[in-house]
Design a protein around this motif. Structure first.
Motif, PDB file in Angstrom:
ATOM      1  N   ARG A   1       0.823  -1.219   0.000  1.00  0.00           N
ATOM      2  CA  ARG A   1       0.000   0.000   0.000  1.00  0.00           C
ATOM      3  C   ARG A   1       0.853   1.263   0.000  1.00  0.00           C
ATOM      4  O   ARG A   1       0.573   2.215  -0.733  1.00  0.00           O
ATOM      5  N   ILE A   2       1.903   1.295   0.808  1.00  0.00           N
ATOM      6  CA  ILE A   2       2.707   2.522   0.934  1.00  0.00           C
ATOM      7  C   ILE A   2       3.842   2.598  -0.077  1.00  0.00           C
ATOM      8  O   ILE A   2       4.568   3.589  -0.119  1.00  0.00           O
ATOM      9  N   GLY A   3       4.000   1.546  -0.913  1.00  0.00           N
ATOM     10  CA  GLY A   3       5.052   1.558  -1.918  1.00  0.00           C
ATOM     11  C   GLY A   3       6.441   1.338  -1.351  1.00  0.00           C
ATOM     12  O   GLY A   3       7.442   1.710  -1.977  1.00  0.00           O
ATOM     13  N   TRP A   4       6.535   0.663  -0.200  1.00  0.00           N
ATOM     14  CA  TRP A   4       7.815   0.487   0.494  1.00  0.00           C
ATOM     15  C   TRP A   4       8.805  -0.360  -0.298  1.00  0.00           C
ATOM     16  O   TRP A   4      10.014  -0.224  -0.133  1.00  0.00           O
ATOM     17  N   TYR A   5       8.322  -1.218  -1.186  1.00  0.00           N
ATOM     18  CA  TYR A   5       9.237  -2.074  -1.942  1.00  0.00           C
ATOM     19  C   TYR A   5      10.044  -1.296  -2.978  1.00  0.00           C
ATOM     20  O   TYR A   5      11.023  -1.812  -3.520  1.00  0.00           O
ATOM     21  N   SER A   6       9.650  -0.081  -3.261  1.00  0.00           N
ATOM     22  CA  SER A   6      10.406   0.734  -4.205  1.00  0.00           C
ATOM     23  C   SER A   6      11.777   1.081  -3.646  1.00  0.00           C
ATOM     24  O   SER A   6      11.914   1.422  -2.466  1.00  0.00           O
ATOM     25  N   LYS A   7      12.795   1.003  -4.484  1.00  0.00           N
ATOM     26  CA  LYS A   7      14.148   1.342  -4.063  1.00  0.00           C
ATOM     27  C   LYS A   7      14.279   2.832  -3.726  1.00  0.00           C
ATOM     28  O   LYS A   7      15.304   3.256  -3.193  1.00  0.00           O
TER      29      LYS A   7
END
Length: 367
Positions: free
Chosen positions: A56-62
């Motif tokens: 949801r928060i896009g945490w997997y983005s580098k």
């Protein structure tokens, strides 16, 4: 076998990356129809997991370097949506999340045995069917495809496992993501009757790793907050170390065979120091922060093996189901929320106040 299905259902849709406001409860979402090799599941319960929040928060983005908690409720100011999923591809919105799914097969596709209708099932959360079973590729249920935060969910038939046991639906819904992640780490690290350090041991995956490591005959040292030490011991931990204590000071250098790490963060270099020569470090999470500093001399002079653990071989989930049916562990469920209170459930999850899984009860289908 889809004629008796309703046309619409209740579901929570994720409309974009961001805070809890991106979660929208709706009663008019179209019920999916199973493809030829799929089943349609009437979902009864779905667990709350870090991965749902991270997606949801896009945490997997580098582009994100902070810990999960920093943006867990409100999201981050800026996210590069191009790589903000498990697969490193953009998430398609709206998305029905929910990596955990326990329910009952309501319909089957044209190539699936109709006798499967009525089975109580769990969906393997790391799906290989959609990527043709290529090595080290997978889709996450509720990320690359719609998941369990709905009254109905479609899933590949061969990755939807019938489960026969006396557990409740809520207990079963606590299993797929956390326990398969933990079992996969132990499988990849080839843990036997050795000494293992488990970080984040009071969390969903950490507590699962404690239980499953004990099942393998390991001596388990658990790292967690002092307030949850007794609960972690009750799961089977042989020793509990306060997470605010330096592991090297508490345990000594070269004192463990395997490190199962779900935290990372600033403490990360110490996890390699406590490994013996030839030891194995395995990770499937970084809730304490994804950026770590590595002294390569520690790695090569100690002949260490570092393992990143996401992709799961087929036997991992099948083995896990067999453990469930043999009652070889039991998940601890802290609280059950109605699906309408998903935002409250995720806020409580982020608070880390409770030991055990938080589970969403999915409303029954109106006839």
């Amino acid at each position: 076998m889809t004629s008796a299905l309703p046309r619409t259902m209740h579901a929570v849709r994720l409309n974009g990356h961001g805070g809890l406001e991106q979660l929208e409860y709706r009663t008019d979402v179209t019920v999916p129809r199973p493809g030829p090799d799929e089943v349609l599941i009437r979902v009864s319960a779905a667990g709350v997991n870090n991965t749902d929040i991270n997606t949801r928060i896009g945490w997997y983005s580098k582009s994100i370097s902070q810990d999960t908690g920093t943006g867990g409720a409100s999201g981050f100011d800026s996210v590069d949506e191009a790589d903000a999923s498990w697969s490193g591809q953009p998430v398609e919105f709206p998305r029905i999340q929910g990596a955990d799914c326990c329910g009952y097969i309501a319909a089957v596709g044209s190539d699936v045995d109709p006798a499967r209708v009525g089975e109580r099932v769990l969906v393997r959360n790391m799906l290989r069917s959609y990527v043709d079973y290529r090595p080290y590729e997978c889709w996450t249920f509720g990320s690359e495809c719609d998941g369990g935060f709905a009254q109905f969910a479609a899933a590949p038939a061969r990755e939807t496992h019938a489960v026969v046991c006396d557990w409740s639906d809520v207990e079963l819904a606590a299993v797929p993501c956390a326990y398969s992640t933990a079992e996969n780490i132990l499988h990849r690290a080839q843990l036997g009757a050795e000494t293992v350090l488990v970080t984040g041991a009071s969390g969903g995956v950490g507590s699962a790793a404690v239980q499953l490591a004990k099942r393998r005959g390991a001596t388990v040292i658990a790292l967690c907050s002092a307030t949850k030490a007794d609960d972690v011991r009750a799961l089977g931990a042989d020793q509990v170390v306060d997470r605010d204590t330096d592991p090297v000071t508490a345990l000594g250098e070269g004192s463990v065979d395997v490190v199962v790490d779900l935290v990372a963060g600033e403490q990360w270099p110490a996890f390699l120091e406590v490994l013996r020569r030839g030891g194995r470090y395995a990770t499937a999470g970084a809730i304490g922060g994804p950026i770590a500093q590595l002294d390569l001399r520690t790695l090569y002079l100690k002949d260490l093996t570092l393992l990143g653990c996401t992709f799961q071989e087929d036997e991992v989930f099948a083995n896990l189901v067999s453990y469930v049916e043999a009652d070889q562990f039991r998940p601890q469920v802290a609280k059950v929320f109605p699906l309408t209170e998903i935002a409250t459930a995720q806020e409580e999850f982020l608070s880390k106040k409770r030991m055990g899984k938080l589970v969403l009860a999915i409303p029954e289908v109106e006839h």
